[in-house]
Design a protein around this motif. Structure first.
Motif, short mmCIF file in Angstrom:
data_model
loop_
_atom_site.label_atom_id
_atom_site.label_comp_id
_atom_site.label_asym_id
_atom_site.label_seq_id
_atom_site.Cartn_x
_atom_site.Cartn_y
_atom_site.Cartn_z
N ALA A 248 -54.45 -120.41 33.27
CA ALA A 248 -53.88 -120.18 34.42
C ALA A 248 -52.62 -119.51 34.27
CB ALA A 248 -53.73 -121.56 35.43
N GLU A 249 -51.77 -120.20 33.15
CA GLU A 249 -50.43 -119.47 33.15
C GLU A 249 -50.56 -118.18 32.50
OE1 GLU A 249 -46.10 -119.54 32.40
OE2 GLU A 249 -47.70 -120.73 33.69
N LEU A 250 -51.62 -117.65 31.58
CA LEU A 250 -51.83 -116.59 31.17
C LEU A 250 -52.04 -115.60 32.28
CD1 LEU A 250 -51.88 -114.43 28.87
CD2 LEU A 250 -54.34 -114.99 28.53
N LEU A 251 -52.92 -115.97 33.41
CA LEU A 251 -53.19 -115.06 34.53
C LEU A 251 -52.08 -114.93 35.26
CD1 LEU A 251 -56.45 -115.61 36.58
CD2 LEU A 251 -53.93 -115.05 37.74
N LEU A 252 -51.27 -115.91 35.41
CA LEU A 252 -50.12 -115.72 36.34
C LEU A 252 -49.16 -114.73 35.76
CD1 LEU A 252 -49.38 -119.28 37.73
CD2 LEU A 252 -50.19 -117.34 39.13
N LYS A 253 -48.89 -114.80 34.35
CA LYS A 253 -48.00 -113.94 33.63
C LYS A 253 -48.57 -112.57 33.62
CE LYS A 253 -45.11 -116.68 31.43
NZ LYS A 253 -45.28 -117.09 29.91
N LYS A 254 -49.93 -112.16 33.71
CA LYS A 254 -50.52 -110.80 33.63
C LYS A 254 -50.14 -110.32 35.19
CE LYS A 254 -54.06 -111.23 30.08
NZ LYS A 254 -55.57 -111.24 29.72
N ALA A 255 -50.55 -111.08 36.31
CA ALA A 255 -50.34 -110.75 37.47
C ALA A 255 -48.77 -110.39 37.80
CB ALA A 255 -50.69 -111.90 38.38
N THR A 256 -48.12 -111.32 37.24
CA THR A 256 -46.32 -110.72 37.13
C THR A 256 -46.15 -109.54 36.85
OG1 THR A 256 -46.11 -113.26 37.41
CG2 THR A 256 -44.06 -111.70 36.71
N TYR A 263 -43.39 -114.79 40.24
CA TYR A 263 -43.66 -116.08 39.69
C TYR A 263 -42.80 -116.54 38.56
CZ TYR A 263 -46.13 -119.67 36.60
OH TYR A 263 -46.38 -120.68 35.83
N MET A 264 -42.12 -117.63 38.75
CA MET A 264 -41.14 -118.25 37.52
C MET A 264 -41.81 -119.29 36.55
SD MET A 264 -38.10 -118.14 35.89
CE MET A 264 -36.85 -117.59 36.90
N PRO A 265 -42.15 -118.92 35.27
CA PRO A 265 -43.03 -120.10 34.71
C PRO A 265 -42.54 -121.29 34.94
CG PRO A 265 -42.45 -118.10 33.44
CD PRO A 265 -41.98 -117.83 34.56
N GLY A 266 -43.13 -122.28 35.14
CA GLY A 266 -42.69 -123.63 35.48
C GLY A 266 -42.95 -124.10 36.71
N ASP A 267 -43.05 -123.14 37.73
CA ASP A 267 -42.76 -123.19 39.13
C ASP A 267 -44.14 -123.78 39.41
OD1 ASP A 267 -40.30 -122.40 39.40
OD2 ASP A 267 -40.86 -120.52 40.36
N THR A 299 -48.54 -125.04 35.88
CA THR A 299 -49.45 -125.07 34.63
C THR A 299 -49.42 -125.69 33.28
OG1 THR A 299 -48.46 -123.23 33.63
CG2 THR A 299 -49.70 -122.54 35.25
N GLY A 300 -48.26 -126.46 33.15
CA GLY A 300 -47.69 -127.11 32.20
C GLY A 300 -47.11 -126.61 31.04
N VAL A 301 -47.38 -125.25 30.97
CA VAL A 301 -46.90 -124.51 29.77
C VAL A 301 -45.58 -124.69 29.57
CG1 VAL A 301 -47.12 -122.49 28.63
CG2 VAL A 301 -49.26 -123.08 29.74
N GLN A 302 -44.76 -124.17 30.56
CA GLN A 302 -43.25 -124.15 30.32
C GLN A 302 -42.75 -125.76 30.32
OE1 GLN A 302 -41.38 -121.44 30.37
NE2 GLN A 302 -39.92 -122.93 29.43
N ASN A 303 -43.31 -126.76 30.91
CA ASN A 303 -42.89 -128.16 30.68
C ASN A 303 -42.99 -128.64 29.32
OD1 ASN A 303 -42.45 -130.77 31.14
ND2 ASN A 303 -44.11 -131.18 32.21
#
Length: 395
Positions: A248-256, A263-267, A299-303
Motif C-alpha cells: 500500500a505504501e509503495l502504491l501511494l508513493k508511486k501515485a504521489t 500524501y505524506m508518509p505516515g499519514d 501503512t505502518g512503513v514510516q512508523n
C-alpha cells in the motif's frame, strides 16, 4: 546509520525497501529475488526547528514543518532455516548483516508463506515460527563465532594474556560490537565472576542470545497486515512489532510521484489532486488502499522507520548552524543540516560529528533557542539548535 531489512524469502522485504526508499528493485514471488543487498536512503520524520522559530525556509528535506532525515537502508538477501550452516544464501546474508545497527524483520503476518518462503493459502502458516527461526539463526551465528576459538580464549585468560571482555570483543570486532556492550551483558548474566572454564552450554547460549538482543536490536514489521482477518496475533508477538502494508505504501508513493494524490508518509489518509484524470484501474487501486488505511490507520512503513531510529536506537535530532542570528550556514542556508545523535550526546560530540577539527579546537557553544553559552559537556536535547565556536575551522 545503517538499518538492515531481514526476513525469510517472499514476505515483501523488497517491496518494503522500494516503498521506504523510492528505489526500484526487482520484486518477485519466488525465493532469492534479492541476491546482492539493495542499498538505498530512507527518511525518518520529526518536527523541523523552523516550527519553533515560526520561520519559513527553503529546504528540500523540510516539508511543511516536517523534517526528513536520511538513514541508510539495506535490503539483505532472503533467509531460510540453516543459514548459519551456509544453506541458501546464508553466509552472504549473515555477512551483509554485520554493519547494521538495528534490524527490521519483515515477516508475513497473514501466514501466506511457509517457512521456506513458498506461497500458501492465507492463514495456513504460523508467522510466529518465522520470528523464532530468524532469531535462532542469529543466535547460532553468534555462538559459532564464540565457539570457534573458545578453547584458545580460555587458555589466554588462564595465562593472563587477555581479559574476558577484551578476548570476546576481539572475536566480535567484525560485527562492530563494543567492549562495554559485552561487559554489560556479562554483568547482567552474572558471568564476570564465573571462571570461564566453568561455563556450560547454557551459559554460552544465554550469553550469545543476550548479546544479539543488545547489539542487533530488532523490530518486527508485521507486513501484509491488510490480509489478516484478525490482527490479535500481534499481541502474541513478544518483541516490539508494528503492523504494516508495504504494498500500500509503495502504491501511494508511486501515485504521489505521478501527481495523482497528495500524501505524506505516515499519514492516515491521502487526497486525490484536483484536475487530474484517474483511470478506473487507478481509482480501484486507491479505493483498496483507502480501505487498508482505515483498517491500519497508516501503512505502518514510516512508523517502523521512526521507531527503530528514535525508540530503539534512541537517537535525537540536533540542528547545527554557523550564524546563530540567521540560523544559517556560511552560505545563508537556513537550518541546513539535521544531525542524528545518540541520546546523552554532548556539544563536543556534535562538534566531532561535523568535523574533527571543530572538536579539537572547541571553545564553547551557543544554545540558539535560549541564546545561552554552553560548554563541551552540555547534554544535548532533541530539537536543539547549536552553534559551535572553535579555534580551528573545518578542513
Amino acid at each position: 546509520m545503517q538499518v538492515g531489512l531481514l526476513g525469510k524469502t517472499n514476505v515483501g522485504k523488497s517491496t518494503f525497501f522500494s516503498a521506504a526508499t523510492e528505489t526500484l528493485v526487482q520484486i518477485g514471488n519466488y525465493p532469492f529475488t534479492t541476491i546482492e543487498p539493495n542499498v538505498g536512503i530512507a527518511y525518518v520524520h520529526t518536527d523541523c526547528a523552523c516550527k519553533f522559530f515560526g520561520i519559513p525556509h527553503k529546504n528540500s528535506l523540510c516539508l511543511q514543518g516536517t523534517r526528513l532525515i536520511p538513514v541508510k537502508l539495506v535490503d539483505i538477501a532472503g533467509l531460510i532455516p540453516g543459514a548459519h550452516e551456509g544453506k541458501g544464501l546464508g553466509n552472504q546474508f549473515l555477512d551483509d548483516s554485520r554493519q547494521a545497527e538495528v534490524l527490521i524483520h519483515v515477516m508475513d503476518i497473514s501466514g501466506s508463506t511457509d517457512i521456506q518462503g513458498q506461497p500458501v493459502p492465507i492463514g495456513t502458516h504460523d508467522p510466529l515460527e518465522d520470528i523464532e527461526f530468524v532469531e535462532n539463526e542469529f543466535d547460532h551465528w553468534f555462538k559459532q563465532i564464540l565457539e570457534r576459538e573458545w578453547s584458545k580464549l580460555i587458555k589466554e585468560i588462564e595465562q593472563k594474556t587477555t581479559k574476558l571482555v577484551d578476548g570476546i570483543a576481539k572475536r566480535f570486532s567484525g560485527l562492530g560490537i563494543k567492549d562495554y556492550e559485552i561487559s554489560a551483558v556479562l554483568q547482567n548474566l552474572d558471568l564476570l565472576s564465573k571462571k570461564t572454564s566453568d561455563w556450560n552450554a547454557l551459559d554460552l547460549d544465554n550469553f550469545v542470545k543476550a548479546l544479539r538482543k543488545k547489539t542487533k536490536p530488532m523490530l518486527i514489521a508485521a507486513n501484509k497486515a491488510d490480509l489478516c482477518k484478525d490482527l490479535a496475533i500481534l499481541y502474541k508477538i513478544k518483541e516490539r512489532s508494528v503492523a504494516c502494508s508495504a504494498e500500500a505504501e509503495l502504491l501511494l508513493k508511486k501515485a504521489t510521484k505521478a501527481g495523482l494524490i497528495t500524501y505524506m508518509p505516515g499519514d492516515s489518509k491521502f487526497v486525490i489532486n484536483e484536475n487530474v484524470k484517474i483511470t478506473d484501474e487507478q481509482q480501484k487501486a486507491l479505493d483498496v488502499v483507502k480501505t487498508i488505511l482505515e483498517k491500519l490507520k497508516s501503512t505502518g512503513v514510516q512508523n517502523i522507520l521512526n521507531t527503530v531510529v528514535f525508540d530503539i536506537l534512541k537517537q535525537i535530532v540536533v540542528y547545527p548552524v554557523e550564524d546563530e542570528t540567521k540560523l544559517s550556514n556560511k552560505n545563508g542556508e537556513i537550518l541546513p543540516d539535521a544531525k542524528l545523535l545518540p541520546v546523552s550526546s554532548t556539544t563536543k560530540d556534535l562538534a566531532s560529528s561535523i568535523h574533527k577539527d571543530l572538536e579539537k579546537g572547541f571553545l564553547y557553544a551557543i544554545d540558539v533557542k535560549t541564546k545561552q553559552r554552553i560548554g563541551s559537556d552540555y547534554t544535548l536535547k532533541n530539537g536543539d539548535v547549536i552553534k559551535i565556536v572553535s579555534s580551528l575551522s573545518r578542513g
